[in-house]
Write an enzyme that holds these catalytic residues in place. Structure first.
Site, PDB file in Angstrom:
ATOM      1  N   LYS A  13      12.026 -59.632 -35.959  1.00  0.00           N
ATOM      2  CA  LYS A  13      10.842 -58.721 -35.946  1.00  0.00           C
ATOM      3  C   LYS A  13       9.909 -58.791 -35.044  1.00  0.00           C
ATOM      4  CE  LYS A  13       9.607 -60.472 -40.125  1.00  0.00           C
ATOM      5  NZ  LYS A  13      10.520 -61.380 -40.116  1.00  0.00           N
ATOM      6  N   ARG A  88       3.125 -59.136 -47.491  1.00  0.00           N
ATOM      7  CA  ARG A  88       4.146 -60.125 -47.909  1.00  0.00           C
ATOM      8  C   ARG A  88       4.951 -59.924 -49.303  1.00  0.00           C
ATOM      9  NH1 ARG A  88       5.774 -63.791 -44.138  1.00  0.00           N
ATOM     10  NH2 ARG A  88       4.307 -64.137 -42.406  1.00  0.00           N
ATOM     11  N   ARG A 127      19.471 -72.670 -32.710  1.00  0.00           N
ATOM     12  CA  ARG A 127      18.576 -72.854 -31.689  1.00  0.00           C
ATOM     13  C   ARG A 127      18.459 -74.386 -31.570  1.00  0.00           C
ATOM     14  NH1 ARG A 127      13.689 -68.979 -33.593  1.00  0.00           N
ATOM     15  NH2 ARG A 127      13.341 -70.587 -35.248  1.00  0.00           N
ATOM     16  N   ARG A 159      14.798 -78.191 -34.188  1.00  0.00           N
ATOM     17  CA  ARG A 159      13.642 -78.543 -34.957  1.00  0.00           C
ATOM     18  C   ARG A 159      14.222 -78.660 -36.510  1.00  0.00           C
ATOM     19  NH1 ARG A 159       9.992 -73.599 -32.881  1.00  0.00           N
ATOM     20  NH2 ARG A 159      10.869 -72.930 -34.898  1.00  0.00           N
ATOM     21  N   ARG A 170      14.415 -70.981 -46.970  1.00  0.00           N
ATOM     22  CA  ARG A 170      13.688 -69.858 -46.298  1.00  0.00           C
ATOM     23  C   ARG A 170      13.694 -68.446 -46.690  1.00  0.00           C
ATOM     24  NH1 ARG A 170      12.818 -70.900 -40.031  1.00  0.00           N
ATOM     25  NH2 ARG A 170      11.431 -69.042 -40.288  1.00  0.00           N
TER      26      ARG A 170
END
Length: 216
Positions: A13, A88, A127, A159, A170
């Site tokens: 996004k 949201r 990542r 992370r 999530r």
């Protein structure tokens, strides 16, 4: 043009918002940018939001909405904007609709970036970040030495919020909050979805093609 951009974490996004807003010559407005600007300016709303953020709590809807209202009334947003990260949920969407109606305007289109859950997990869990220069690399997309930053030689790490189990959680939260939002805009007749997989430039082309009928 007045646009809302929606999509799960890892859908791209932020990247697409930047390209689309630049192409259409409208401001990209994200809640993150609004929060940072208000905190930096030490506004009353910014200081209130910071209290919640420092505790790791979500900023209440009423604070977020007040900041968004202030931002949308700025001169550069009068003829159009792209909202990224707001609304949201359905209550925020209903408030935004009422807010725009007060100004005798409305949203033109809500663009949904559609990505398969497994693809999102691959993107985010792959990542790796360098602790020295903060450069982010990807185990699948970058041709580089394993575990080492090609820029500065730092030892890369994953992370906590990029671990697969966290990413899947999530996505569950996103689905709970956003599935009703997507349905809300579908019922409004202004939802358009595009495939957000593949090279960035291909996704941008699809996005602009989907938006073209709404250009004034």
């Amino acid at each position: 043009m007045r646009i809302v951009l929606v999509g799960p974490p890892g859908a791209g996004k932020g990247t697409q918002a930047q390209y689309i807003a630049s192409h259409l010559s409208i401001p990209k407005i994200s809640t993150g940018d609004i929060f940072r600007a208000n905190i930096a300016a030490r506004t009353e709303l910014g200081q209130l939001a910071k209290q919640y953020m420092d505790r790791g709590d979500l900023v209440p809807d009423e604070v977020t909405i007040s900041m968004v209202r202030d931002r949308l009334q700025q001169e550069d947003a009068r003829d159009g904007f792209l909202l990224d990260g707001f609304p949201r949920n359905v209550p925020q969407a209903e408030t935004l609709k009422k807010m725009l109606a007060e100004w005798d305007t409305r949203l033109d289109v809500v663009l949904e970036l559609v990505v398969d859950e497994d693809e999102v997990v691959r993107r985010l869990s792959g990542r790796r970040q360098c602790p020295q220069c903060n450069r982010i690399w990807h185990v699948d997309f970058d041709d580089k030495r394993d575990g080492v930053c090609d820029d500065c030689g730092g030892r890369l790490y994953q992370r906590d919020d990029d671990r697969e189990e966290v990413v899947r959680h999530r996505l569950e939260v996103y689905a709970e909050q956003t599935a009703p939002l997507v349905q809300f805009y579908s019922d409004e007749g202004i939802l358009r979805g595009i495939d957000a997989t593949g090279p960035v430039e291909d996704v941008t082309r699809r996005a602009l093609d989907a938006l073209r009928p709404f250009e004034k």
